[in-house]
Motif scaffolding. Sequence first.
Motif, short mmCIF file in Angstrom:
data_model
loop_
_atom_site.label_atom_id
_atom_site.label_comp_id
_atom_site.label_asym_id
_atom_site.label_seq_id
_atom_site.Cartn_x
_atom_site.Cartn_y
_atom_site.Cartn_z
N UNK A 178 0.82 -1.21 0.00
CA UNK A 178 0.00 0.00 0.00
C UNK A 178 0.85 1.25 0.00
N UNK A 179 0.30 2.36 0.50
CA UNK A 179 1.02 3.63 0.45
C UNK A 179 2.37 3.56 1.15
N UNK A 180 3.31 4.34 0.64
CA UNK A 180 4.67 4.35 1.17
C UNK A 180 4.81 5.45 2.21
N UNK A 181 5.50 5.14 3.29
CA UNK A 181 5.86 6.13 4.29
C UNK A 181 4.82 6.34 5.36
N UNK A 182 5.22 7.07 6.39
CA UNK A 182 4.33 7.29 7.52
C UNK A 182 3.22 8.28 7.18
N UNK A 196 11.22 11.53 1.27
CA UNK A 196 12.56 10.95 1.17
C UNK A 196 12.50 9.46 0.86
N UNK A 197 11.66 8.73 1.59
CA UNK A 197 11.53 7.29 1.36
C UNK A 197 11.01 7.02 -0.05
N UNK A 198 9.97 7.74 -0.43
CA UNK A 198 9.39 7.57 -1.76
C UNK A 198 10.42 7.88 -2.84
N UNK A 199 11.21 8.92 -2.65
CA UNK A 199 12.24 9.28 -3.62
C UNK A 199 13.25 8.17 -3.83
N UNK A 200 13.68 7.55 -2.75
CA UNK A 200 14.66 6.46 -2.87
C UNK A 200 14.03 5.26 -3.57
#
Length: 141
Positions: free
Chosen positions: A85-89, A112-116
């Motif tokens: 599902x969706x990334x990150x908090x 940041x997480x999504x970018x990586x």
Amino acid sequence: MQLSTRGRYGVRAMYELARRYGQGPVPLREVADAQNLPENYLEQLMAPLRKGGLVQSVRGAQGGYVLARDPAQITVADIVRLLDGPIGPETDQEATGTPSVADPVWEEVRRAITGVLEGTTLADLCRQAEERQRRGYMFYI
């Protein structure tokens, strides 16, 4: 944020298919053995990956799974979103409906997480693994 077992195993399975891209269908047992993953669990992961257009199944004695697109066109984010599902908090406002002073921090962490993950393709993972193996590292991705 922790990546679920589904997401981690899914990335490893997809890496194995990327590593063998262009060599024909790969039986799930071979993916499981190569990545030290439980075959029964991988069977559960393949359905959403197939429905999401990342893999194709090939039936028959010489059947198995193949990537639906070139490894350079599949990102780790594609895999994680399908399986987790969706990334990150979430921000506090998204989670509770009440904004908080920390919301900008959670938004920045998510970006940041999504970018990586969006900036890393299966082809990148294959190149990184080859480089690490040249250096003598033994690992499961």
